[in-house]
Design an enzyme around this catalytic site. Structure first.
Site, PDB file in Angstrom:
ATOM      1  N   PHE A  57      -5.560   3.667  14.356  1.00 53.35           N
ATOM      2  CA  PHE A  57      -5.806   4.630  13.283  1.00 53.35           C
ATOM      3  C   PHE A  57      -6.897   4.076  12.376  1.00 53.35           C
ATOM      4  O   PHE A  57      -6.937   2.864  12.132  1.00 53.35           O
ATOM      5  CB  PHE A  57      -4.534   4.863  12.453  1.00 53.35           C
ATOM      6  CG  PHE A  57      -3.665   5.960  12.988  1.00 53.35           C
ATOM      7  CD1 PHE A  57      -2.927   5.769  14.135  1.00 53.35           C
ATOM      8  CD2 PHE A  57      -3.601   7.195  12.346  1.00 53.35           C
ATOM      9  CE1 PHE A  57      -2.129   6.785  14.651  1.00 53.35           C
ATOM     10  CE2 PHE A  57      -2.810   8.216  12.841  1.00 53.35           C
ATOM     11  CZ  PHE A  57      -2.071   8.014  13.996  1.00 53.35           C
ATOM     12  N   LYS A 115       9.863 -17.049  -8.921  1.00 54.34           N
ATOM     13  CA  LYS A 115       9.177 -15.971  -9.647  1.00 54.34           C
ATOM     14  C   LYS A 115       8.191 -16.540 -10.664  1.00 54.34           C
ATOM     15  O   LYS A 115       8.563 -17.433 -11.456  1.00 54.34           O
ATOM     16  CB  LYS A 115      10.236 -15.104 -10.348  1.00 54.34           C
ATOM     17  CG  LYS A 115       9.634 -13.893 -11.012  1.00 54.34           C
ATOM     18  CD  LYS A 115      10.665 -13.135 -11.809  1.00 54.34           C
ATOM     19  CE  LYS A 115       9.955 -12.144 -12.711  1.00 54.34           C
ATOM     20  NZ  LYS A 115      10.807 -11.663 -13.764  1.00 54.34           N
ATOM     21  N   ASN A 147       0.845  -1.188   0.000  1.00 54.41           N
ATOM     22  CA  ASN A 147       0.000   0.000   0.000  1.00 54.41           C
ATOM     23  C   ASN A 147       0.884   1.244   0.000  1.00 54.41           C
ATOM     24  O   ASN A 147       2.109   1.130   0.025  1.00 54.41           O
ATOM     25  CB  ASN A 147      -0.985  -0.011   1.181  1.00 54.41           C
ATOM     26  CG  ASN A 147      -0.269  -0.097   2.511  1.00 54.41           C
ATOM     27  OD1 ASN A 147       0.441   0.813   2.892  1.00 54.41           O
ATOM     28  ND2 ASN A 147      -0.443  -1.218   3.217  1.00 54.41           N
ATOM     29  N   LYS A 186     -15.056   1.144  15.084  1.00 54.68           N
ATOM     30  CA  LYS A 186     -13.752   0.511  15.313  1.00 54.68           C
ATOM     31  C   LYS A 186     -13.274   0.749  16.751  1.00 54.68           C
ATOM     32  O   LYS A 186     -12.716  -0.153  17.385  1.00 54.68           O
ATOM     33  CB  LYS A 186     -12.738   1.099  14.306  1.00 54.68           C
ATOM     34  CG  LYS A 186     -11.568   0.193  14.012  1.00 54.68           C
ATOM     35  CD  LYS A 186     -10.783   0.715  12.809  1.00 54.68           C
ATOM     36  CE  LYS A 186      -9.407   0.111  12.739  1.00 54.68           C
ATOM     37  NZ  LYS A 186      -8.550   0.670  11.713  1.00 54.68           N
ATOM     38  N   LYS A 237     -12.909  -2.751  18.712  1.00 56.34           N
ATOM     39  CA  LYS A 237     -11.521  -3.155  19.028  1.00 56.34           C
ATOM     40  C   LYS A 237     -11.124  -2.738  20.435  1.00 56.34           C
ATOM     41  O   LYS A 237      -9.970  -2.914  20.819  1.00 56.34           O
ATOM     42  CB  LYS A 237     -10.554  -2.549  18.005  1.00 56.34           C
ATOM     43  CG  LYS A 237     -10.869  -3.043  16.596  1.00 56.34           C
ATOM     44  CD  LYS A 237      -9.707  -2.862  15.676  1.00 56.34           C
ATOM     45  CE  LYS A 237      -9.993  -3.545  14.352  1.00 56.34           C
ATOM     46  NZ  LYS A 237      -8.841  -4.052  13.691  1.00 56.34           N
ATOM     47  N   ASP A 274      -5.142  -6.194   4.953  1.00 56.91           N
ATOM     48  CA  ASP A 274      -6.277  -7.009   5.425  1.00 56.91           C
ATOM     49  C   ASP A 274      -6.289  -8.358   4.732  1.00 56.91           C
ATOM     50  O   ASP A 274      -6.876  -9.316   5.216  1.00 56.91           O
ATOM     51  CB  ASP A 274      -7.595  -6.281   5.127  1.00 56.91           C
ATOM     52  CG  ASP A 274      -7.692  -4.978   5.890  1.00 56.91           C
ATOM     53  OD1 ASP A 274      -7.353  -4.993   7.095  1.00 56.91           O
ATOM     54  OD2 ASP A 274      -8.061  -3.950   5.292  1.00 56.91           O
TER      55      ASP A 274
END
Ligand SMILES: Cc1cc2nc3c(=O)[nH]c(=O)nc-3n(C[C@H](O)[C@H](O)[C@H](O)COP(=O)(O)O)c2cc1C
Length: 400
Positions: free
Chosen positions: A324, A289, A210, A338, A342, A279
């Protein structure tokens, strides 16, 4: 060791108060800071290079044309090096030169080359201080990006009593701390921070990643260290530069990051999950490869990664946990959910699509939600470091 990792440049110009700076150099070094000193020709009449070099552990810089080690131009090298630049004592002469942009020796040229604010601690005879020209120069400096540490009133070296005595070195040290945002509110506390983005391997050369740069995590680490905490960063893939002197544990995949958080949480008081953890990961990782020809029509099967916070179980008891939430829509509802699901103490919401926020940017626009508080705090656009300070203000409250 409040100055650990900090680089402090001190300019000594020609006044009696120069002797007081010897204490300051020693004190900063004793507390882990690195000190370099520029001394003017007049300054050398009051403190010797030998004293400066013995106390600072670095050569005393005096000459504009004397190449710095490595052949670099000294005023540029010193200006780039310093986190903080203090001129003490600052003579009437160096104030006048600064105001007029005069760069005729190493100190004045370095002041002109320094990109950040310079702190001046003037010291002089009271008539020099009251002089119309000095007053005008001080007024201009006070209005500029630079700052003045006001001199005190009292006995002066010229055997008069009046204003012009340099502030005591302990006070100068306090001002350097303020400038560098150093405090002791988190001294004795241990803080674990995850930063960057995770990489989930498809084969030995490709991964799903990401855009997280690690900037927010490192800003948190810097802000916590400046407040005296002992900081450990568990870092995924980061393109940002880590603060100096930070303990970093590399954990590239979500699985590795989970393991490192579990292994290290017990010895910490606070966990801040600033990393962008994947996730999903490829259900199978190819050992070699995948050939180009094999890629045509390839379907990647993905599986869920483990939720790190859910895996912590009893180890998280008594710890302050900050999460976050990176949301592009319905942020407030998702962040509140959240926070509850959590069982976090704090959740920080940011939206990478908002201007100036999100991955790679030096700034962020965050909203802070706290357990048990009905109203969230939406903060304006600010640097990631400033955002980190706001988060720690809340963490410190919870630690009390
Ligand atoms: C004994 C003595 C003490 C001095 N003390 C000061 C002082 O406290 N502040 C000041 O502005 N100038 C003071 N001066 C004058 C400066 O040293 C002089 O203006 C010099 O040119 C400053 O150069 P610099 O700014 O490059 O260091 C003093 C001079 C002498 C001889």
């Amino acid at each position: 060791m409040k100055f650990k990792g900090k680089k402090i440049l001190i300019g000594i110009s020609g006044g009696i108060a120069a002797y007081k700076i010897c204490w300051l150099i020693r004190s900063i070094r004793k507390q882990g800071g690195e000190v370099k000193v520029i001394v003017t020709r007049a300054g050398e009449k009051f403190v010797t290079k030998t004293t400066i070099e013995a106390l600072s552990g670095n050569p005393a810089a005096t000459d504009l044309f004397e190449p710095a080690p490595g052949g670099v131009i000294p005023h540029i090298e010193l200006a780039r090096w310093a986190d903080c630049f203090l001129i003490a004592p600052a003579t009437a002469n160096i104030l006048a030169k600064t105001v007029n942009g005069i760069a005729d020796d190493l100190l004045s040229t370095t002041i002109l080359s320094y990109p950040d604010p310079v702190i001046f601690a003037p010291a002089m005879n009271d008539e020099m201080w009251k002089n119309e020209v000095t007053r005008r120069n001080l007024k201009i400096i006070r209005k500029s990006k630079h700052s003045i540490i006001e001199p005190e009133s009292g006995d002066l070296a010229c055997e008069t009593v009046g204003i012009g005595r340099m502030a005591e070195p302990e006070y100068l040290e306090e001002k350097i701390c303020q400038f560098l945002d150093i405090s002791s509110e988190l001294t004795g506390r241990r803080i674990l921070i995850t930063a960057g983005g995770t990489e989930e391997n498809i084969d030995p050369v490709r991964f799903i990643g990401n855009r997280s740069s690690g900037k927010m995590g490192f800003a948190l680490a810097g802000a916590a260290m400046n407040r005296g905490a002992e900081v450990t960063v568990i870092a995924g893939h980061c393109t940002a530069e880590a603060p100096a002197n930070i303990k970093i544990i590399e954990a590239l995949s979500a699985k590795d990051m989970k393991k490192q958080v579990i292994d290290h949480l017990c010895e910490n008081d606070v966990l801040i999950m600033a990393a962008a953890v994947a996730d999903f990961r490829p259900a199978e990782r190819a050992k070699s490869k995948i050939k180009k020809e094999e890629l045509t029509g390839l379907t990647l099967e993905l599986e869920r990664t483990d939720d790190i916070l859910a895996s912590l179980k009893d180890t998280r008891k008594g710890k302050i946990i900050v999460g976050f939430a990176l949301e592009t829509n319905d942020g407030i509802r998702n962040a509140r959910k959240k926070l509850k699901d959590k069982d976090l103490d704090i959740i920080v919401l940011n939206d990478p699509l908002k201007k100036g926020s999100g991955f790679g940017s030096d700034t962020n626009r965050i909203t802070i939600f706290e357990k048990g508080k009905k109203k969230e705090t939406e903060l304006p656009l600010m640097t990631k470091y400033e955002a980190a300070r706001h988060i720690f203000d809340r963490v410190i409250n919870l630690l009390k």
